[in-house]
Design a protein around this motif. Structure first.
Motif, PDB file in Angstrom:
ATOM      1  N   UNK A 124       0.768  -1.259  -0.201  1.00  0.00           N
ATOM      2  CA  UNK A 124       0.053   0.036   0.039  1.00  0.00           C
ATOM      3  C   UNK A 124       0.737   1.180   0.030  1.00  0.00           C
ATOM      4  N   UNK A 125       0.580   2.272  -0.849  1.00  0.00           N
ATOM      5  CA  UNK A 125       0.983   3.605  -0.802  1.00  0.00           C
ATOM      6  C   UNK A 125       0.485   4.356   0.431  1.00  0.00           C
ATOM      7  N   UNK A 126       1.322   5.280   0.821  1.00  0.00           N
ATOM      8  CA  UNK A 126       1.026   6.041   2.187  1.00  0.00           C
ATOM      9  C   UNK A 126      -0.416   6.641   2.034  1.00  0.00           C
ATOM     10  N   UNK A 127      -1.005   6.819   0.983  1.00  0.00           N
ATOM     11  CA  UNK A 127      -2.423   7.335   0.791  1.00  0.00           C
ATOM     12  C   UNK A 127      -3.311   6.498   1.042  1.00  0.00           C
ATOM     13  N   UNK A 128      -3.166   5.099   0.923  1.00  0.00           N
ATOM     14  CA  UNK A 128      -4.085   4.071   1.265  1.00  0.00           C
ATOM     15  C   UNK A 128      -4.477   4.099   2.853  1.00  0.00           C
ATOM     16  N   UNK A 129      -3.628   4.376   3.647  1.00  0.00           N
ATOM     17  CA  UNK A 129      -3.883   4.795   5.030  1.00  0.00           C
ATOM     18  C   UNK A 129      -4.677   5.885   5.253  1.00  0.00           C
ATOM     19  N   UNK A 130      -4.503   6.893   4.471  1.00  0.00           N
ATOM     20  CA  UNK A 130      -5.139   8.144   4.630  1.00  0.00           C
ATOM     21  C   UNK A 130      -6.630   8.072   4.363  1.00  0.00           C
ATOM     22  N   UNK A 131      -6.845   7.228   3.275  1.00  0.00           N
ATOM     23  CA  UNK A 131      -8.189   7.049   2.596  1.00  0.00           C
ATOM     24  C   UNK A 131      -8.845   6.106   3.629  1.00  0.00           C
ATOM     25  N   UNK A 132      -8.277   5.071   4.357  1.00  0.00           N
ATOM     26  CA  UNK A 132      -9.143   4.409   5.451  1.00  0.00           C
ATOM     27  C   UNK A 132      -9.339   5.211   6.870  1.00  0.00           C
TER      28      UNK A 132
END
Length: 553
Positions: free
Chosen positions: A309-317
């Motif tokens: 996962x790229x960093x934005x994946x965590x941001x989205x969740x």
């Protein structure tokens, strides 16, 4: 009478004037603008309501202004209403009407300045969120002061605010931190891309104290050693961060662990949602968010080609998690290098089916410390950056917080350590705190000689400096509301300085307590009550900034 009260009075009278003359009352603005004129000789307050409405009802602005002025002058709260220029209305209030402000302040107490514009709204306020790989640097310290103050102000405006710290315990930076601590534990040099500073050695020493057999390769595999260092080291670092923030007067309701989003499956669930609604697409083996469809400058990789996962994946969740917890608004406070996150996070919200207006991103600029005209660049403990602890050690908590919120967050800031450590009127926080301490001293002296502020006749407060002070006190609710709506705590600090200055001038011009051998008069009671209202307002303003209001200095 506060500016808001006067605005209501003007609107009511203007409505009557227009109605009596058969003119359309719908042209009146929803909110009448009332301001203090730059030249006090023009009056206590001014309004441009006649200029706003005259053309719409086919009247000369000066004529309409005069009709309203004539009607205002008949009200008991108004001593004079006159027309100036093309159609401005200048207004002077009766002393008794002005004195109502002080009476209201004393009645409201700690709640003076509060409002309900955000009543019933639940907001998530995320700030600081520094990586647990080192002490909080100056940028994070600015957000600690700003975010905590903003939380206080938004709460005073009626919002239910949850202060949240996003604990970044997932990713390559944590890996670098672990490698650095492990190297020090083994008495080796940290990796080239690792973290320097004496604090790494301190953590390594504490890790070994807590687990003396940590480096026993016969008992633990290399992966187990690294995992133990990660578990203990990150906990030690984060404990230090939380302790520093607490001593700085900044506490959080929620510490949210980034890693929990991956362990709980929240990231996978958010990605599945985006795939299902067509806002995530595969290209060259990677999965991309269609963020450019929602205002971002380009699409963003969410899942890299290697499947990670790229960093934005965590941001989205994390965004999904906030809204699923029932927050109406998610406010993020990010550093100067995160401008791209504004469009990115709003695009992610829209791609998930949420209103972009429910995401708000505030960007803070850099902070420099200056001593003797030179920028201070090195920390005693962190090695490479100045930290929260360094700043507090240099000038104290109150001065540090005040200095960091006194300017707009979107402007860079230089903090002169000599100035902010000084006990002089050149130091803004000292100036304001001294004003409060002086007011407390006045109250103690009054009590010692048996003079009270009960049943004051505010109609006796006719001195120019008394009027200045009352009008300044009356502006506080409006200042708080503006600071809340614009997310600008510095407005509270600047107001506190203005109020302190107006009070000092009042103190120098008006005899508040009778001189030795002089009989007390009703005017002394009124002035003492006015001083008490000033003390309450200064205390409330400092409280919104998380700064102490000392009773003695």
């Amino acid at each position: 009478m506060t500016p808001a009260n006067l605005a209501d009075l003007i609107k009511g009278i203007a409505t009557t004037v227009l109605t009596d003359r058969g003119l359309d009352v719908s042209v009146l603005p929803g909110k009448i603008t009332v301001e203090r004129p730059r030249n006090p000789e023009h009056g206590d307050y001014a309004t441009n309501v006649a200029l706003q409405c005259a053309k719409k009802v086919g009247q000369n602005p000066r004529d309409l202004a005069q009709w309203i002025a004539d009607a205002l002058a008949e009200h008991e709260a108004i001593t004079e209403a006159s027309v100036a220029g093309p159609g401005f209305l200048n207004i002077r209030l009766a002393a008794a009407a002005q004195g109502v402000v002080a009476r209201n302040i004393l009645a409201a107490g700690d709640r003076y300045g509060h409002c309900d514009i955000y009543q019933g709204q639940s907001w998530n306020l995320e700030f600081v969120s520094a990586n647990p790989t080192g002490p909080i640097h100056l940028g994070g310290t600015r957000w600690a002061a700003f975010g905590d103050s903003l939380g206080r102000i938004l709460t005073a405006a009626g919002a239910q605010v949850t202060r949240e710290y996003y604990f970044n315990d997932h990713g390559t930076q944590i890996d670098r931190f672990v490698a650095s601590v492990l190297a020090r534990a083994r008495s080796e040099e940290v990796p080239e891309d690792g973290y320097g500073g004496d604090y790494i050695q301190d953590i390594a020493t504490k890790v070994l104290e807590l687990q003396p057999d940590l480096l026993d390769s016969e008992k633990y595999s290399e992966d187990q050693i690294k995992e133990n260092v990660r578990r203990i080291g990150v906990d030690l670092m984060f404990s230090h961060i939380k302790e520093s923030l607490h001593e700085f007067g900044t506490d959080f309701d929620v510490f949210f662990h980034e890693n929990s989003l991956f362990e709980s499956g929240a990231v996978d669930k958010a990605i599945a949602t985006l795939k299902e609604n067509g806002n995530l697409y595969n290209h060259d083996g990677a999965w991309w968010l269609r963020s450019s469809n929602f205002g971002d400058d380009k699409d963003r990789v969410v899942i890299k080609r290697d499947g990670n996962a790229a960093y934005i994946a965590g941001d989205i969740a994390y965004l999904v998690d906030k809204f699923e917890r029932g927050f109406d608004l998610a406010i993020y406070m990010l550093g100067a290098d995160h401008h791209g996150y504004i469009a990115r996070l709003k695009a992610a919200a829209q791609a998930l089916g949420y209103d972009a207006g429910r995401v708000e991103v505030l960007i803070g600029q850099m902070v420099n410390l200056v001593r003797d005209g030179q920028v201070v660049r090195m920390s005693k403990r962190a090695g490479t950056v100045i930290t929260l602890d360094d700043l507090v050690e240099a000038i104290g908590v109150d001065a540090a917080r005040y200095a960091l919120v006194r300017s707009s967050a979107d402007s860079s800031l230089d903090i002169d350590l000599g100035l902010w450590a000084s006990q002089s009127n050149d130091n803004p926080v000292y100036y304001v705190q001294y004003g409060h301490a002086r007011l407390c001293s006045l109250a103690r002296k009054a009590e010692s000689v048996g003079i009270s502020a009960e049943n004051p006749d505010f109609g006796l407060l006719t001195h120019e400096k008394e009027g200045d002070l009352i009008r300044t006190l009356g502006e506080f609710p409006s200042v708080v509301q503006t600071a809340a709506t614009l997310r600008e705590p510095h407005r509270i600090a600047r107001y506190a300085e203005e109020l302190a200055g107006v009070f000092h001038r009042f103190y120098d011009s008006c005899q508040i307590l009778p001189k030795s051998g002089e009989e007390e008069q009703p005017v002394h009671h009124a002035r003492l009550a006015l001083a008490a209202a000033t003390r309450q307002t200064l205390s409330n303003a400092l409280g919104l900034l998380g700064v102490n209001a000392p009773e003695r200095m």
